[in-house]
Design a protein around this motif. Structure first.
Motif, mmCIF file in Angstrom:
data_model
loop_
_atom_site.group_PDB
_atom_site.id
_atom_site.type_symbol
_atom_site.label_atom_id
_atom_site.label_comp_id
_atom_site.label_asym_id
_atom_site.label_seq_id
_atom_site.Cartn_x
_atom_site.Cartn_y
_atom_site.Cartn_z
ATOM 1 N N ALA A 175 -2.494 0.789 0.645
ATOM 2 C CA ALA A 175 -3.065 0.980 -0.325
ATOM 3 C C ALA A 175 -2.650 0.093 -1.647
ATOM 4 N N GLN A 176 -1.863 -1.129 -2.063
ATOM 5 C CA GLN A 176 -1.398 -1.368 -2.756
ATOM 6 C C GLN A 176 -2.468 -2.956 -2.594
ATOM 7 N N ARG A 184 -9.358 -1.467 -14.362
ATOM 8 C CA ARG A 184 -8.930 -0.491 -14.401
ATOM 9 C C ARG A 184 -8.454 0.039 -13.029
ATOM 10 N N PHE A 185 -7.316 0.495 -12.428
ATOM 11 C CA PHE A 185 -8.027 1.662 -10.934
ATOM 12 C C PHE A 185 -6.520 2.240 -11.083
ATOM 13 N N GLU A 186 -6.684 3.903 -10.563
ATOM 14 C CA GLU A 186 -6.345 4.327 -10.393
ATOM 15 C C GLU A 186 -6.489 5.286 -8.851
ATOM 16 N N PHE A 187 -5.545 5.445 -7.869
ATOM 17 C CA PHE A 187 -5.879 6.723 -7.282
ATOM 18 C C PHE A 187 -6.041 8.134 -7.992
ATOM 19 N N GLY A 189 -7.677 -4.078 -8.949
ATOM 20 C CA GLY A 189 -7.569 -4.039 -10.179
ATOM 21 C C GLY A 189 -7.551 -5.530 -11.149
ATOM 22 N N SER A 229 -5.186 -1.085 -4.525
ATOM 23 C CA SER A 229 -5.243 -1.443 -5.788
ATOM 24 C C SER A 229 -5.537 -2.926 -6.736
ATOM 25 N N GLU A 230 -4.792 -4.083 -5.351
ATOM 26 C CA GLU A 230 -4.839 -5.567 -6.447
ATOM 27 C C GLU A 230 -6.208 -5.734 -6.647
#
Length: 264
Positions: A142-143, A154-157, A150, A146-147
């Motif tokens: 997930a990290q 912007r990014f969000e779960f 991003g 996310s990178e």
């Protein structure tokens, strides 16, 4: 870590551009497939990445595999490559309407699957991307995603049940914002401004207003009230917009887009 993209249209190109700009991987760590030789040539020249016209080659090489084709082609592409998919890979979908369960069932194996919903401002590094994942995705996986997400904004779960709502407000809304900018520019032209300046002024006003929401943390209504002087021109414009049903129109447009997304 090899990153693969099956399909390399505008959205995939924007994502790859962000990944490379942030230095997350090198150009030779990315492989993309295109439908035509002309598309492959364009990807090589624009992005400098490895290209192929063979989706299966991408599926073989990629540790993180993005499906960047239109939703109606998802089943066809997955059936083409699914005998090559492994439990070690991360499959990333960017299509609305294709649920985690649908993706799992169609892949036919126990895979790590992530759904991302990027939007077109990713092309200028200002995207807003939402995502969700199945239970096989680790925190480390997930990290990584996310990178990547991003790198172009912007990014969000978010929970999968909210992804259609997210897609409506972030994925569809740029089209509505462009319409708003165009309408404001038309009005400015009617008042005598040259067309090129009208677009530039309107776009900057929208960008600055959005930045105020993000950076001040104030409610949009409070920021609106700060512009509306008593008996002034702004509140007169607000009155006309309210009379025309602006809020209701936006509300209905986003709800309609969300419901349509669920049916894709």
């Amino acid at each position: 870590m090899k990153i693969g993209f099956i399909g390399c249209g505008n959205m995939a190109s924007a994502m790859i551009g962000g990944i490379l700009k942030k230095g997350l991987v090198q150009k030779n760590d990315i492989i993309v497939s295109n439908l035509t030789e002309a598309g492959s040539k364009r990807s090589r020249e624009k992005l400098g990445v490895e290209t192929t016209m063979d989706n299966r080659e991408v599926a073989k090489k990629a540790k993180i595999l993005f499906l960047a084709v239109k939703p109606q082609f998802y089943e066809e592409v997955i059936l083409e490559i699914r005998d090559l998919l492994t439990e070690e890979q991360i499959l990333v979908s960017i299509a609305p309407g294709k649920t985690l369960k649908w993706l799992e069932d169609t892949c036919g194996c126990s895979m790590k699957i992530i759904r991302l919903m990027p939007n077109t401002p990713a092309q200028v590094g200002e995207g807003m991307t939402g995502g969700c994942c199945n239970e096989r995705v680790t925190e480390e996986d997930a990290q990584k995603i996310s990178e990547i997400a991003g790198s172009f904004g912007r990014f969000e779960f978010v929970p999968e049940r909210l992804l259609d709502a997210f897609s409506a407000v972030c994925g569809c809304s740029p089209a509505y914002v462009f319409m708003f900018i165009e309408a404001m520019a038309d009005a400015a032209v009617a008042q005598g401004l040259p067309r090129s300046q009208a677009y530039s002024f309107a776009a900057q006003a929208v960008m600055g207003s959005a930045k105020m929401v993000l950076e001040t943390g104030k409610h949009p209504g409070e920021l609106k009230d700060m512009v509306c002087s008593p008996a002034g021109s702004t509140i007169e414009g607000v009155r006309i917009l309210e009379k025309a049903g602006m809020r209701s129109a936006v509300f209905e447009a986003l709800n309609g887009a969300a419901e349509k997304g669920k049916r894709l």
